[in-house]
Design a protein around this motif. Structure first.
Motif, PDB file in Angstrom:
ATOM      1  N   GLU A  79      -2.281   1.732  -8.172  1.00 43.59           N
ATOM      2  CA  GLU A  79      -2.763   1.389  -6.833  1.00 43.59           C
ATOM      3  C   GLU A  79      -3.963   0.447  -6.881  1.00 43.59           C
ATOM      4  N   SER A  80      -4.817   0.606  -7.870  1.00 44.90           N
ATOM      5  CA  SER A  80      -6.005  -0.249  -7.960  1.00 44.90           C
ATOM      6  C   SER A  80      -5.644  -1.700  -8.281  1.00 44.90           C
ATOM      7  N   ARG A  81      -4.451  -1.946  -8.760  1.00 44.30           N
ATOM      8  CA  ARG A  81      -4.010  -3.312  -9.093  1.00 44.30           C
ATOM      9  C   ARG A  81      -3.239  -3.970  -7.956  1.00 44.30           C
ATOM     10  N   TRP A  82      -2.928  -3.199  -6.906  1.00 46.50           N
ATOM     11  CA  TRP A  82      -2.087  -3.719  -5.845  1.00 46.50           C
ATOM     12  C   TRP A  82      -2.597  -5.043  -5.287  1.00 46.50           C
ATOM     13  N   HIS A  83      -3.907  -5.146  -5.052  1.00 45.78           N
ATOM     14  CA  HIS A  83      -4.439  -6.349  -4.409  1.00 45.78           C
ATOM     15  C   HIS A  83      -4.469  -7.557  -5.336  1.00 45.78           C
ATOM     16  N   ASP A  84      -4.050  -7.388  -6.577  1.00 46.21           N
ATOM     17  CA  ASP A  84      -3.798  -8.546  -7.441  1.00 46.21           C
ATOM     18  C   ASP A  84      -2.498  -9.235  -7.031  1.00 46.21           C
ATOM     19  N   TYR A  85      -1.669  -8.540  -6.271  1.00 44.84           N
ATOM     20  CA  TYR A  85      -0.346  -9.037  -5.914  1.00 44.84           C
ATOM     21  C   TYR A  85      -0.150  -9.255  -4.423  1.00 44.84           C
ATOM     22  N   SER A  86      -0.909  -8.561  -3.603  1.00 45.22           N
ATOM     23  CA  SER A  86      -0.721  -8.663  -2.158  1.00 45.22           C
ATOM     24  C   SER A  86      -1.960  -8.161  -1.427  1.00 45.22           C
ATOM     25  N   ASN A  87      -2.184  -8.705  -0.241  1.00 49.33           N
ATOM     26  CA  ASN A  87      -3.247  -8.202   0.630  1.00 49.33           C
ATOM     27  C   ASN A  87      -2.724  -7.177   1.633  1.00 49.33           C
ATOM     28  N   ALA A  88      -1.422  -6.926   1.605  1.00 49.66           N
ATOM     29  CA  ALA A  88      -0.825  -5.979   2.547  1.00 49.66           C
ATOM     30  C   ALA A  88      -1.284  -4.557   2.241  1.00 49.66           C
ATOM     31  N   THR A  89      -1.538  -3.816   3.290  1.00 48.96           N
ATOM     32  CA  THR A  89      -1.868  -2.401   3.144  1.00 48.96           C
ATOM     33  C   THR A  89      -0.571  -1.599   3.058  1.00 48.96           C
ATOM     34  N   LEU A  90      -0.693  -0.362   2.625  1.00 47.88           N
ATOM     35  CA  LEU A  90       0.487   0.503   2.590  1.00 47.88           C
ATOM     36  C   LEU A  90       1.076   0.678   3.984  1.00 47.88           C
ATOM     37  N   GLU A  91       0.220   0.791   4.977  1.00 45.22           N
ATOM     38  CA  GLU A  91       0.708   0.935   6.355  1.00 45.22           C
ATOM     39  C   GLU A  91       1.487  -0.305   6.792  1.00 45.22           C
ATOM     40  N   GLN A  92       1.023  -1.492   6.412  1.00 40.96           N
ATOM     41  CA  GLN A  92       1.762  -2.709   6.752  1.00 40.96           C
ATOM     42  C   GLN A  92       3.122  -2.736   6.051  1.00 40.96           C
ATOM     43  N   ILE A  93       3.172  -2.255   4.823  1.00 43.23           N
ATOM     44  CA  ILE A  93       4.443  -2.207   4.112  1.00 43.23           C
ATOM     45  C   ILE A  93       5.389  -1.209   4.782  1.00 43.23           C
ATOM     46  N   VAL A  94       4.859  -0.062   5.202  1.00 38.88           N
ATOM     47  CA  VAL A  94       5.676   0.914   5.936  1.00 38.88           C
ATOM     48  C   VAL A  94       6.239   0.275   7.200  1.00 38.88           C
ATOM     49  N   GLN A  95       5.404  -0.419   7.954  1.00 40.15           N
ATOM     50  CA  GLN A  95       5.854  -1.052   9.197  1.00 40.15           C
ATOM     51  C   GLN A  95       6.884  -2.147   8.919  1.00 40.15           C
ATOM     52  N   THR A  96       6.662  -2.916   7.852  1.00 38.72           N
ATOM     53  CA  THR A  96       7.611  -3.965   7.472  1.00 38.72           C
ATOM     54  C   THR A  96       8.951  -3.350   7.086  1.00 38.72           C
TER      55      THR A  96
END
Length: 118
Positions: A79-96
């Motif tokens: 999880e700490s590396r996620w923002h190396d790949y995207s600025n999307a939050t988990l909530e935005q991914i859920v909504q997408t």
């Protein structure tokens, strides 16, 4: 209406980032990738490379579903590396993912992860 037509431009960007993260990031080990996704890393890479167009819309639909689903529910520990790949939050991914699936009642829990697999 197909899934690509159902989502927003921001969703398309989030999905592209998620596809790239699944292929190039540390989130899914090679030995488990196909089991988790139902596709090889190269197959997901081909979908990412042609995004948002792909010759087989059913395959693209399943691949996007499984990638977003596994990024949300698989305990990869990065999880700490996620923002190396995207600025999307988990909530935005859920909504997408909900818009991609056309699912207004998407269950974002761990149980929902397994129910959403294709």
């Amino acid at each position: 209406m197909n899934a690509v037509e159902r989502v927003t431009d921001q969703d398309l960007q989030i999905i592209k980032e998620c596809l790239d993260a699944a292929v190039n990031g540390p989130f899914f080990p090679d030995w488990e990738f196909h089991t988790l996704m139902g596709f090889t890393r190269d197959e997901i890479g081909a979908i990412a490379a042609s995004w948002p167009s792909f010759s087989d819309s059913d395959t693209q639909d399943d691949a996007v579903n499984n990638v977003l689903n596994m990024l949300l529910g698989y305990p990869h520990g990065y999880e700490s590396r996620w923002h190396d790949y995207s600025n999307a939050t988990l909530e935005q991914i859920v909504q997408t993912l909900a818009r991609w699936r056309g699912d207004d009642d998407l269950d974002g829990t761990g149980k929902g992860t397994f129910e959403r697999l294709r």
